[in-house]
Structures are given as structure tokens and as C-alpha cells.
Design a protein around this motif. Sequence first.
Motif, short mmCIF file in Angstrom:
data_model
loop_
_atom_site.label_atom_id
_atom_site.label_comp_id
_atom_site.label_asym_id
_atom_site.label_seq_id
_atom_site.Cartn_x
_atom_site.Cartn_y
_atom_site.Cartn_z
N GLY A 137 0.78 -1.24 0.00
CA GLY A 137 0.00 0.00 0.00
C GLY A 137 0.81 1.28 0.00
N VAL A 138 2.08 1.23 -0.42
CA VAL A 138 2.93 2.42 -0.44
C VAL A 138 2.65 3.19 -1.73
N LYS A 139 2.39 4.49 -1.62
CA LYS A 139 2.04 5.31 -2.79
C LYS A 139 3.27 5.95 -3.45
N THR A 140 4.27 6.32 -2.65
CA THR A 140 5.42 7.04 -3.19
C THR A 140 6.70 6.55 -2.52
N VAL A 141 7.79 6.49 -3.28
CA VAL A 141 9.10 6.17 -2.73
C VAL A 141 10.05 7.34 -3.01
N GLY A 142 11.02 7.55 -2.12
CA GLY A 142 11.97 8.67 -2.26
C GLY A 142 11.72 9.71 -1.19
N ASP A 143 12.29 10.89 -1.38
CA ASP A 143 12.08 11.99 -0.43
C ASP A 143 11.23 13.07 -1.08
N GLN A 144 11.17 14.24 -0.42
CA GLN A 144 10.32 15.32 -0.92
C GLN A 144 10.86 15.95 -2.20
N TYR A 145 12.12 15.71 -2.49
CA TYR A 145 12.72 16.30 -3.68
C TYR A 145 12.83 15.31 -4.84
N LEU A 146 13.27 14.11 -4.52
CA LEU A 146 13.43 13.07 -5.52
C LEU A 146 12.54 11.88 -5.13
N ASN A 147 11.56 11.66 -5.89
CA ASN A 147 10.62 10.58 -5.56
C ASN A 147 9.93 10.06 -6.82
N GLN A 148 9.19 9.01 -6.62
CA GLN A 148 8.42 8.43 -7.73
C GLN A 148 7.12 7.86 -7.17
N GLN A 149 6.03 8.10 -7.89
CA GLN A 149 4.71 7.66 -7.44
C GLN A 149 4.30 6.38 -8.16
N ALA A 150 3.62 5.50 -7.43
CA ALA A 150 3.20 4.21 -7.99
C ALA A 150 2.01 4.36 -8.92
N GLN A 151 1.93 3.51 -9.90
CA GLN A 151 0.75 3.46 -10.75
C GLN A 151 -0.43 2.87 -9.99
N GLY A 152 -0.15 1.88 -9.16
CA GLY A 152 -1.18 1.29 -8.30
C GLY A 152 -0.75 1.43 -6.85
N GLN A 153 0.06 0.50 -6.40
CA GLN A 153 0.67 0.55 -5.07
C GLN A 153 2.06 -0.03 -5.15
N TYR A 154 2.95 0.46 -4.32
CA TYR A 154 4.27 -0.14 -4.21
C TYR A 154 4.24 -1.18 -3.10
N VAL A 155 4.82 -2.33 -3.42
CA VAL A 155 5.04 -3.37 -2.42
C VAL A 155 6.53 -3.44 -2.19
N LEU A 156 6.95 -3.18 -0.96
CA LEU A 156 8.37 -3.14 -0.61
C LEU A 156 8.73 -4.41 0.15
N ILE A 157 9.75 -5.13 -0.35
CA ILE A 157 10.17 -6.38 0.27
C ILE A 157 11.64 -6.24 0.68
N SER A 158 11.87 -6.33 1.98
CA SER A 158 13.24 -6.21 2.52
C SER A 158 13.92 -7.57 2.45
N VAL A 159 15.13 -7.60 1.86
CA VAL A 159 15.84 -8.86 1.63
C VAL A 159 17.31 -8.70 2.02
N THR A 160 17.84 -9.78 2.60
CA THR A 160 19.27 -9.86 2.88
C THR A 160 19.86 -10.94 1.96
N VAL A 161 20.97 -10.60 1.27
CA VAL A 161 21.57 -11.53 0.31
C VAL A 161 23.02 -11.77 0.71
#
Length: 246
Positions: A137-161
Motif C-alpha cells: 500500500g505504499v504510494k510514493t518512494v523517495g524523499d520530498q525532492y526526488l521521488n516516484q509515485q506508484a501506478q497502483g501501489q508499491y510493495v516493498l520487500i526487505s531482503v538480505t543476500v
Amino acid sequence: MNNEQRPGTPQPQPNQWHGQQPPAYGQGGGLPPAPPYVNQPKQKNWFMRHKVLTGIGALLLVGGIGSALGGGNKGTDAASDTSTSSTSVGESGASAPAQAASSNKAKETKQEKKDPGLNTPVRDGKFEFTVTKVQTGVKTVGDQYLNQQAQGQYVLISVTVKNIGDKPQTMFDSNQKLTDAQGRQFSPDSGAAIYMKNNDIWMKEINPGNTLSGTLVYDMPADAKPVKLELHDSMFSGGTTVSLTK
């Protein structure tokens, strides 16, 4: 005296055919001479005289017998198939397509039970992956200056490799596939991942024994529900699956 007939001597009869035709056959006359004997050919029977019609009739007879036998077998098979189908439906209470769908659903459920969940290390090739968090359900990623908005929703998955091999290996987020509850498959949004701070996991070389943490970003429909993540150490590897619902 010489011309006189002696008593008892038969008198000569005048030629009774003189000037007349002999009587017809059967009226007391003599039998006419028999015609010369002619060797008449023996008459052949009807089948020999009509060989073409006989052959056609034989073919029709054989064809009729073959059709009768073939039709009987087909009818038996059809009846057998119908009986088998009816028995299957009657015993299970569901049609064949419904049974197949139920079987596939059962297999999917069984597979989900086998797939490891969050915070469980899994391996594919030279990488060991651990999925630690899922955010929807994330709508935007980035900060107030550099960001990008989702077409639908962003799903963020935290991974360790972690590189468990003996040579450097590059991590590409494009090799990691996300699947939702409808069976649809999604690729990461690498452009959006760039706007996230300290996120090098979208494309980064990892040396043997080193570990890298980051976030995979997926742009999905607003109503989509992520259920599993397929992870690969390269685009040619077999992959390993992690359940996101556990």
C-alpha cells in the motif's frame, strides 16, 4: 396266255405317287431324314454370365458386414464411456473439470505449506536469501525532492543476500519475481528502487562471504495481494520460493 397272271400272283400296283406329293410327316408317310448333329455349347449359370454384377454384389455384402461390426463396436465404446463418466460423477458428486480444479488448488495449498516463510534463509546457486519484511500500500518512494509515485501501489520487500560461493556474484533485482493471489507475476521497478536511500540491492556485486541488505520494489495494482517471491542468483538459475503469507 403269257400275259395272263397265274392265279394267286399279286397284281402290280400302279405308282400311287405319280403326280402327287408324298404325304406329310405324321400322316402315314415315311419319316424325314434327321438333321445333322450339332454340338451345342453348354449354358453358363447366371453368376458366370454376369461377373461384374457378381463382384459388385460381393463387395456390397462385405462392406455391409464390416459396417455392422464397426457400428456395434462404436456403440459399445460410447456406452462404456458414458457409463464410466456417469459413475465418476455419481461417486464424487462433481464433474471432471471441478475435480481437476480442486486437485490443482490442493496442490497449490500443499506447495505453499512447503515453501519457507519470512526470516528463513533459502539458497539458490551462490546466494543465500532471507526475506525479512513485506510492506504493501505504499504510494510514493523517495524523499520530498526526488521521488516516484506508484501506478497502483508499491510493495516493498526487505531482503538480505549473502554470497555463499567462492567468486563474486552480481545481484540483479530484475531476476526476482513476485506473484499475487491471482497467480499474476510481477517484475521489480528498478527505477523506483533507485530513489530509496542506501538501496544498492537492485544491482550490486557481492564478494564471497559478504552480505548485502536492501529493498525490492514492485508496482502492483491497488487491490493485489502478494503471496510468494521467487528468488534467483542469476537469470538462468532454478530459483527458490519464499511464502510472503507466513
